[in-house]
Scaffold this motif. Sequence first.
Motif, PDB file in Angstrom:
ATOM      1  N   ALA A 133     -32.310 -18.932 -21.229  1.00 61.73           N
ATOM      2  CA  ALA A 133     -32.175 -19.872 -20.116  1.00 61.73           C
ATOM      3  C   ALA A 133     -30.705 -20.167 -19.826  1.00 61.73           C
ATOM      4  N   ILE A 134     -30.420 -20.381 -18.564  1.00 66.70           N
ATOM      5  CA  ILE A 134     -29.090 -20.817 -18.150  1.00 66.70           C
ATOM      6  C   ILE A 134     -29.043 -22.321 -18.390  1.00 66.70           C
ATOM      7  N   ALA A 135     -28.055 -22.772 -19.155  1.00 69.18           N
ATOM      8  CA  ALA A 135     -27.993 -24.187 -19.525  1.00 69.18           C
ATOM      9  C   ALA A 135     -27.652 -25.083 -18.336  1.00 69.18           C
ATOM     10  N   GLY A 136     -26.837 -24.594 -17.435  1.00 64.73           N
ATOM     11  CA  GLY A 136     -26.468 -25.373 -16.249  1.00 64.73           C
ATOM     12  C   GLY A 136     -27.454 -25.122 -15.117  1.00 64.73           C
ATOM     13  N   ALA A 137     -26.993 -25.418 -13.913  1.00 62.99           N
ATOM     14  CA  ALA A 137     -27.837 -25.214 -12.730  1.00 62.99           C
ATOM     15  C   ALA A 137     -27.923 -23.720 -12.412  1.00 62.99           C
ATOM     16  N   PRO A 138     -29.117 -23.133 -12.483  1.00 64.23           N
ATOM     17  CA  PRO A 138     -29.243 -21.696 -12.214  1.00 64.23           C
ATOM     18  C   PRO A 138     -28.769 -21.297 -10.822  1.00 64.23           C
ATOM     19  N   TRP A 139     -29.058 -22.131  -9.807  1.00 64.87           N
ATOM     20  CA  TRP A 139     -28.639 -21.782  -8.445  1.00 64.87           C
ATOM     21  C   TRP A 139     -27.116 -21.676  -8.365  1.00 64.87           C
ATOM     22  N   GLU A 140     -26.409 -22.529  -9.127  1.00 60.42           N
ATOM     23  CA  GLU A 140     -24.951 -22.494  -9.094  1.00 60.42           C
ATOM     24  C   GLU A 140     -24.430 -21.212  -9.743  1.00 60.42           C
ATOM     25  N   PHE A 141     -25.038 -20.824 -10.869  1.00 62.01           N
ATOM     26  CA  PHE A 141     -24.645 -19.580 -11.533  1.00 62.01           C
ATOM     27  C   PHE A 141     -24.811 -18.384 -10.602  1.00 62.01           C
ATOM     28  N   TRP A 142     -26.004 -18.275 -10.002  1.00 58.33           N
ATOM     29  CA  TRP A 142     -26.278 -17.129  -9.132  1.00 58.33           C
ATOM     30  C   TRP A 142     -25.414 -17.154  -7.874  1.00 58.33           C
ATOM     31  N   ALA A 143     -25.112 -18.331  -7.364  1.00 54.70           N
ATOM     32  CA  ALA A 143     -24.232 -18.427  -6.191  1.00 54.70           C
ATOM     33  C   ALA A 143     -22.827 -17.939  -6.540  1.00 54.70           C
ATOM     34  N   TYR A 144     -22.324 -18.341  -7.712  1.00 51.00           N
ATOM     35  CA  TYR A 144     -21.020 -17.850  -8.150  1.00 51.00           C
ATOM     36  C   TYR A 144     -21.037 -16.336  -8.299  1.00 51.00           C
ATOM     37  N   LEU A 145     -22.087 -15.808  -8.903  1.00 49.94           N
ATOM     38  CA  LEU A 145     -22.152 -14.367  -9.145  1.00 49.94           C
ATOM     39  C   LEU A 145     -22.219 -13.582  -7.839  1.00 49.94           C
ATOM     40  N   ILE A 146     -23.038 -14.030  -6.908  1.00 48.32           N
ATOM     41  CA  ILE A 146     -23.130 -13.327  -5.621  1.00 48.32           C
ATOM     42  C   ILE A 146     -21.801 -13.399  -4.864  1.00 48.32           C
ATOM     43  N   THR A 147     -21.155 -14.551  -4.925  1.00 44.41           N
ATOM     44  CA  THR A 147     -19.851 -14.687  -4.270  1.00 44.41           C
ATOM     45  C   THR A 147     -18.828 -13.771  -4.926  1.00 44.41           C
ATOM     46  N   ALA A 148     -18.821 -13.739  -6.254  1.00 46.74           N
ATOM     47  CA  ALA A 148     -17.869 -12.879  -6.972  1.00 46.74           C
ATOM     48  C   ALA A 148     -18.110 -11.411  -6.631  1.00 46.74           C
ATOM     49  N   VAL A 200     -11.752 -13.491 -12.329  1.00 56.05           N
ATOM     50  CA  VAL A 200     -11.580 -14.027 -13.687  1.00 56.05           C
ATOM     51  C   VAL A 200     -11.882 -15.527 -13.709  1.00 56.05           C
ATOM     52  N   VAL A 201     -11.362 -16.249 -12.749  1.00 57.04           N
ATOM     53  CA  VAL A 201     -11.611 -17.694 -12.679  1.00 57.04           C
ATOM     54  C   VAL A 201     -13.100 -17.966 -12.465  1.00 57.04           C
ATOM     55  N   MET A 202     -13.732 -17.196 -11.597  1.00 54.46           N
ATOM     56  CA  MET A 202     -15.156 -17.398 -11.341  1.00 54.46           C
ATOM     57  C   MET A 202     -15.995 -17.046 -12.561  1.00 54.46           C
ATOM     58  N   MET A 203     -15.589 -16.044 -13.322  1.00 54.34           N
ATOM     59  CA  MET A 203     -16.312 -15.692 -14.547  1.00 54.34           C
ATOM     60  C   MET A 203     -16.182 -16.806 -15.586  1.00 54.34           C
ATOM     61  N   ALA A 204     -15.029 -17.450 -15.630  1.00 55.63           N
ATOM     62  CA  ALA A 204     -14.869 -18.576 -16.552  1.00 55.63           C
ATOM     63  C   ALA A 204     -15.850 -19.690 -16.184  1.00 55.63           C
ATOM     64  N   ARG A 205     -15.981 -19.970 -14.914  1.00 62.06           N
ATOM     65  CA  ARG A 205     -16.912 -21.015 -14.474  1.00 62.06           C
ATOM     66  C   ARG A 205     -18.360 -20.587 -14.725  1.00 62.06           C
ATOM     67  N   MET A 206     -18.672 -19.310 -14.513  1.00 63.47           N
ATOM     68  CA  MET A 206     -20.028 -18.837 -14.779  1.00 63.47           C
ATOM     69  C   MET A 206     -20.371 -18.962 -16.262  1.00 63.47           C
ATOM     70  N   ALA A 207     -19.406 -18.720 -17.139  1.00 64.89           N
ATOM     71  CA  ALA A 207     -19.640 -18.888 -18.574  1.00 64.89           C
ATOM     72  C   ALA A 207     -19.914 -20.356 -18.898  1.00 64.89           C
ATOM     73  N   GLN A 208     -19.188 -21.261 -18.244  1.00 66.27           N
ATOM     74  CA  GLN A 208     -19.436 -22.690 -18.451  1.00 66.27           C
ATOM     75  C   GLN A 208     -20.848 -23.065 -18.017  1.00 66.27           C
ATOM     76  N   ILE A 209     -21.274 -22.542 -16.898  1.00 69.19           N
ATOM     77  CA  ILE A 209     -22.614 -22.840 -16.393  1.00 69.19           C
ATOM     78  C   ILE A 209     -23.665 -22.229 -17.326  1.00 69.19           C
ATOM     79  N   TRP A 210     -23.452 -20.996 -17.750  1.00 69.60           N
ATOM     80  CA  TRP A 210     -24.430 -20.302 -18.584  1.00 69.60           C
ATOM     81  C   TRP A 210     -24.642 -21.018 -19.906  1.00 69.60           C
ATOM     82  N   TYR A 211     -23.543 -21.404 -20.555  1.00 68.54           N
ATOM     83  CA  TYR A 211     -23.643 -22.009 -21.884  1.00 68.54           C
ATOM     84  C   TYR A 211     -23.725 -23.530 -21.853  1.00 68.54           C
TER      85      TYR A 211
END
Length: 144
Positions: A60-75, A106-117
């Motif tokens: 499971a994604i610990a943070g908001a899943p929609w935010e993770f996927w939005a970051y990933l699609i944008t990246a 790189v910055v977006m991946m850092a934020r995605m890691a924060q959301i994931w964990y």
Amino acid sequence: MDGWFIAALVVGLVSSAICVIAALLKKGPNDVTLLAVAAVELFLLSYLVASIVRTAAGTAIAGAPWEFWAYLITAISLPVAGFYWAILERSFWSNYVLAAVGVTVVVMMARMAQIWYGAAAPATATGAALRTGLGMALGTGSVQ
């Protein structure tokens, strides 16, 4: 930091360095700079597949899943946009745009890691540490 972020750090910063060097040499976008950005895109697509597999396997994604996927699609869209920019604007300035892609990913991946964990955003963590430190200094334990 997980392995995905470290890989993004290496790929993104190497791509950015290649593009900045080309821009400083006043060279227009070429195969080397475009392939450097393509490497970032390839990495992001593999991260997309891995993220889908991880969530399908039950992680499971610990943070908001929609935010993770939005970051990933944008990246994922950034290298594509940078590529088209470089194709349309063939001056050396396009290499600076391509360089920005790697750093931004790189910055977006850092934020995605924060959301994931589920790690707190840096400002929130800093604020909590300051409140706790202030409470300790005042002898109250923590400030609410």
